[in-house]
Enzyme design. Sequence first.
Site, PDB file in Angstrom:
ATOM      1  N   ASP A  10       0.875  -1.175   0.000  1.00 31.53           N
ATOM      2  CA  ASP A  10       0.000   0.000   0.000  1.00 31.53           C
ATOM      3  C   ASP A  10       0.907   1.218   0.000  1.00 31.53           C
ATOM      4  OD1 ASP A  10      -2.357   1.605   0.323  1.00 31.53           O
ATOM      5  OD2 ASP A  10      -1.849   1.835   2.432  1.00 31.53           O
ATOM      6  N   SER A  11       0.290   2.380  -0.146  1.00 30.20           N
ATOM      7  CA  SER A  11       1.061   3.614  -0.110  1.00 30.20           C
ATOM      8  C   SER A  11       1.545   3.946   1.302  1.00 30.20           C
ATOM      9  CB  SER A  11       0.193   4.761  -0.639  1.00 30.20           C
ATOM     10  OG  SER A  11      -1.012   4.791   0.089  1.00 30.20           O
ATOM     11  N   TYR A  42      -0.833   8.365  -2.581  1.00 30.26           N
ATOM     12  CA  TYR A  42      -0.939   8.056  -4.005  1.00 30.26           C
ATOM     13  C   TYR A  42      -2.199   8.738  -4.588  1.00 30.26           C
ATOM     14  CZ  TYR A  42       2.404   4.061  -3.839  1.00 30.26           C
ATOM     15  OH  TYR A  42       3.511   3.243  -3.723  1.00 30.26           O
ATOM     16  N   GLY A  43      -3.162   8.968  -3.702  1.00 33.42           N
ATOM     17  CA  GLY A  43      -4.498   9.372  -4.146  1.00 33.42           C
ATOM     18  C   GLY A  43      -4.575  10.706  -4.842  1.00 33.42           C
ATOM     19  N   CYS A  73      -4.332  -1.276  -1.959  1.00 38.15           N
ATOM     20  CA  CYS A  73      -4.454   0.173  -2.123  1.00 38.15           C
ATOM     21  C   CYS A  73      -5.510   0.386  -3.208  1.00 38.15           C
ATOM     22  CB  CYS A  73      -3.113   0.749  -2.566  1.00 38.15           C
ATOM     23  SG  CYS A  73      -3.168   2.507  -2.959  1.00 38.15           S
ATOM     24  N   ASN A  74      -6.575   1.069  -2.828  1.00 34.85           N
ATOM     25  CA  ASN A  74      -7.649   1.300  -3.808  1.00 34.85           C
ATOM     26  C   ASN A  74      -7.161   2.137  -4.971  1.00 34.85           C
ATOM     27  OD1 ASN A  74     -10.661   0.575  -2.766  1.00 34.85           O
ATOM     28  ND2 ASN A  74      -9.254   0.888  -1.063  1.00 34.85           N
ATOM     29  N   THR A  75      -6.345   3.147  -4.666  1.00 34.52           N
ATOM     30  CA  THR A  75      -5.888   4.055  -5.722  1.00 34.52           C
ATOM     31  C   THR A  75      -5.077   3.291  -6.764  1.00 34.52           C
ATOM     32  OG1 THR A  75      -5.778   5.791  -4.042  1.00 34.52           O
ATOM     33  CG2 THR A  75      -4.687   6.224  -6.143  1.00 34.52           C
ATOM     34  N   GLU A 152      -2.587   8.343   8.984  1.00 34.42           N
ATOM     35  CA  GLU A 152      -1.131   8.174   9.072  1.00 34.42           C
ATOM     36  C   GLU A 152      -0.591   8.746  10.385  1.00 34.42           C
ATOM     37  OE1 GLU A 152       1.310   6.838   6.808  1.00 34.42           O
ATOM     38  OE2 GLU A 152      -0.330   6.010   5.619  1.00 34.42           O
ATOM     39  N   CYS A 184     -10.965   3.167   0.415  1.00 37.92           N
ATOM     40  CA  CYS A 184      -9.587   3.602   0.606  1.00 37.92           C
ATOM     41  C   CYS A 184      -9.098   2.817   1.808  1.00 37.92           C
ATOM     42  CB  CYS A 184      -9.550   5.097   0.898  1.00 37.92           C
ATOM     43  SG  CYS A 184      -7.922   5.659   1.430  1.00 37.92           S
ATOM     44  N   THR A 185      -7.945   2.201   1.660  1.00 43.69           N
ATOM     45  CA  THR A 185      -7.508   1.298   2.724  1.00 43.69           C
ATOM     46  C   THR A 185      -7.250   2.022   4.054  1.00 43.69           C
ATOM     47  OG1 THR A 185      -5.369   1.416   1.609  1.00 43.69           O
ATOM     48  CG2 THR A 185      -6.594  -0.616   1.393  1.00 43.69           C
ATOM     49  N   HIS A 186      -7.078   3.343   3.997  1.00 45.25           N
ATOM     50  CA  HIS A 186      -6.855   4.081   5.239  1.00 45.25           C
ATOM     51  C   HIS A 186      -8.159   4.339   6.010  1.00 45.25           C
ATOM     52  CE1 HIS A 186      -2.968   4.842   3.444  1.00 45.25           C
ATOM     53  NE2 HIS A 186      -2.574   5.537   4.494  1.00 45.25           N
TER      54      HIS A 186
END
Length: 268
Positions: A10-11, A42-43, A73-75, A152, A184-186
Amino acid sequence: MDDRPIGVFDSGIGGLTVVKEIMEVLPYEDIIYFGDTARVPYGTKSKETVIKYAFQCIRFLLEKNVKAIVVACNTASAAGLDLIQQSFDLPIIGVVEPGAVTACRVTNTKKIGIIGTEGTVSSGAYERAIYNIDNNVKMILKACPLFVPIAEEGWQNTDIAKLTAEKYLSDLKDSDIDALVMACTHYPLLEQTIKEVMGEEIRLVNPAYETAKVLEQMINSNGLKNKNPHKALYKYYVSDNPVKFKKVGENFLNKPIGWVEKIDIERY
Ligand code: DGL
């Protein structure tokens, strides 16, 4: 039987939401995780840049001899999962399709909200994936970019997170959706806050569980399962600041992250 690890990237920290589910669903699988913390987010970046970054992450994971890869990572999944899958000679899955499947399964009204990064929202990947399953579904999409730095920082349960969520989600709250995809994974790190803002009656969809189930099927159908009932090994790599990753990651996974190594992703 294949005892090589599974690669996940992932980012940043967000892909741990997927790792957490994989650990539950596939307890004997070793995992190599890479978080591209030097280049998150990344988004907000172009599709070309995100694909270039994804290729570098995959080349790094291949060096670790992984048997399959999850683009957590969805993006990156939205930017070019097909291209990524065609370019490498091992099984690779993303998170968009599993999210779309889950959303279509839980909605009764066929009205779904989708929140993600600017890249994911503008890619049209979720619309395509959902229309493929059910073309009667109506969608409202909204980019919530500030959720990423909040996650983050480990600020997911603060007033800042709540105010940000109230601002981003007001249109969705006033709409007639009955399900909201955290695309979004976050965002699952902010699940509690999002739930408080949206209300209990809205089904929050976290694509991570479905992704782990898709991974399980893929591992089984390719004869890649690690059948040795051992204590799985988890190794974590980042492109910046291992200390912060460890702290926020441990908090989220609710288990110690023993060892985080910083690598130079630009070499790949
Ligand atoms: N991991 C990204 C995603 O799932 C969110 C963070 C970013 O923008 O890089 O879309």
